[in-house]
Design an enzyme around this catalytic site. Structure first.
Site, PDB file in Angstrom:
ATOM      1  CG  ASP A   1     -25.859  -3.643 -40.939  1.00 23.51           C
ATOM      2  OD1 ASP A   1     -26.268  -3.933 -41.966  1.00 23.51           O
ATOM      3  OD2 ASP A   1     -26.347  -3.889 -39.444  1.00 23.51           O
TER       4      ASP A   1
ATOM      5  CD  GLU B   1     -26.720  -9.389 -42.255  1.00 24.25           C
ATOM      6  OE1 GLU B   1     -27.778 -10.775 -41.498  1.00 24.25           O
ATOM      7  OE2 GLU B   1     -26.024  -9.257 -41.229  1.00 24.25           O
TER       8      GLU B   1
HETATM    9 ZN   LIG Z   1     -21.649  -9.664 -40.067  1.00 28.29          ZN
HETATM   10 ZN   LIG Z   2     -22.494 -10.132 -43.016  1.00 34.04          ZN
END
Ligand SMILES: [Zn+2]
Ligand SMILES: [Zn+2]
Length: 391
Positions: free
Chosen positions: A80, A138
């Site tokens: 991401d 994440e």
């Molecule tokens: Zn980051």
């Molecule tokens: Zn990262």
């Protein structure tokens, strides 16, 4: 500094770099990584690797079974990007307004695909299984948890996670046993006092005075309660309250974050915060709401897996492998390490001819030294070789 990129990885340098640039130009936010997931799935399929899509919403898992049975090793990359505008003018600049790969996850994905490509050609030498985990979300939403829930770690004996690291130079690699990233928690505090005229404090409960007292006292948790040898942080990042210069504020709202490398310190901070707030209520006879939300747990490396990683890293970067430049940042790979032993490691990637701290992660002109991609792919390849191709 001698860096020994694996020759098979050197051969596919162009593929790895162009994959990274492709993903960099088309960044996608948490759980919206549809294009990236498709690119990953198509690439894995073209290599003859079994592919599962929609694992943890937009995640992708590749499974490469060796000729012989043995351990299952999982390698993880996150996919991401961040909600921010890229400000540098590189040819591979983000084409999605307000979205940018400013943490290096584009590189993580490209590095893991590079390793997958070489490993897929060496299936007959493999004693065991490699699982390639391409994880969504994440940055804040804990995509790792969704992948675990969907079975991504089933049957996995060890898991390894990578992060490009602009705080270190190309040719270095940071790894250590035990904690390597911090727990990253959030909290909100609301002080309910009693307002009034700025010239008539008697009878009021000034929420601004109470908040200033509280900000100072909360800092003593780090300076006086936790062990100074162990790093901790308590930050009040936001204060809102009041109306005008001549009005005593009735309410102040504060938000902040707490960081710790161990579960013990995390609990200590949480408990002391509650005690300090309760005491402050009594001192000023006011009401204070306290809301503490657990973020990502600390990322704690298994000692044996850290050893495996250090050995593999030394074969690639030699003396460059060592103690990492630590930060109090959080990382949701921590959830995976709570399930199976493994190791998170940091690949030095600060851009060439720039000071390591001048292009930090999450800044709008973030970029990397792309040679680091070859280091990451080589280390991934080396771990699998060391664990599953011996004898
Ligand atoms: Zn980051
Ligand atoms: Zn990262």
């Amino acid at each position: 500094m001698a860096v020994n990129i694996r020759p098979e990885i050197q051969d596919i340098e162009n593929t790895i770099i162009s994959t990274r640039r492709d993903i960099h130009q088309h960044p996608e936010l948490a759980f919206e990584e549809h294009r990236t997931a498709k690119l990953v799935a198509d690439h894995l399929e073209s290599l003859g690797i079994d592919v599962q899509t929609g694992v943890g919403k937009t995640g992708v898992v590749g499974i490469l079974k060796g000729k012989n049975t043995g351990k299952t090793i999982a390698l993880r990359a996150d996919m991401d990007a961040l909600p921010m505008q890229e400000t540098s003018d590189v040819p591979y600049k983000s084409k999605n307004d307000g979205v940018m790969h400013a943490c290096g996850h584009d590189g993580h994905t490209a590095m893991l695909l590079g390793a997958a490509e070489i490993l897929s050609k060496n299936r007959e030498k493999l004693n065991g299984t490699v699982k390639f985990l391409f994880q969504p979300a994440e940055e804040g939403q804990g995509g790792a948890r969704y992948m675990i829930k969907d079975g991504a770690l089933e049957g996995v004996d060890e898991v390894y996670g990578i992060h490009l690291w602009n705080y270190q130079e190309f040719g270095t690699l940071g790894v250590k046993p035990g904690p390597i990233m911090a727990a990253a928690d959030l909290f909100e505090i609301t002080i309910h006092g009693k307002g009034g005229h700025g010239a008539t404090p008697q009878g009021t409960k000034d929420a601004v005075v109470i908040s200033s007292h509280l900000v100072q006292t909360l800092q003593t948790i780090v300076s006086r309660n936790t062990n100074p040898i162990e790093s901790t942080v308590v930050t009040i990042g936001q204060i809102n309250g009041g109306y005008n210069f001549n009005i005593i504020a009735d309410t102040v709202n504060m938000k902040g974050t707490a960081r710790a490398y161990t579960e013990e310190n995390r609990q200590l901070i949480k408990t002391r915060m509650a005690e300090v707030i309760k005491g402050t209520e009594q001192i000023f006879s006011c009401k204070i709401d306290f809301d503490y939300e657990d973020g990502y747990p600390p990322t704690i490396n298994d000692p044996d897996a850290a050893d495996t990683l250090l050995n593999a890293a030394q074969k690639i970067v030699g003396e460059g492998a060592g103690y990492p430049y630590l930060s109090m940042g959080g990382e949701d790979f921590s959830y995976m390490l709570q399930e199976v032993p493994g190791c998170f490691f940091l690949v030095g990637s600060s851009p060439m001819n720039r000071e390591p701290l001048s292009v930090p992660h999450h800044c709008s002109h973030f970029d990397i030294d792309e040679r680091a991609l070859l280091v990451g792919s080589s280390v991934y390849l080396q771990i699998v070789e060391d664990l599953l191709m011996k004898g």
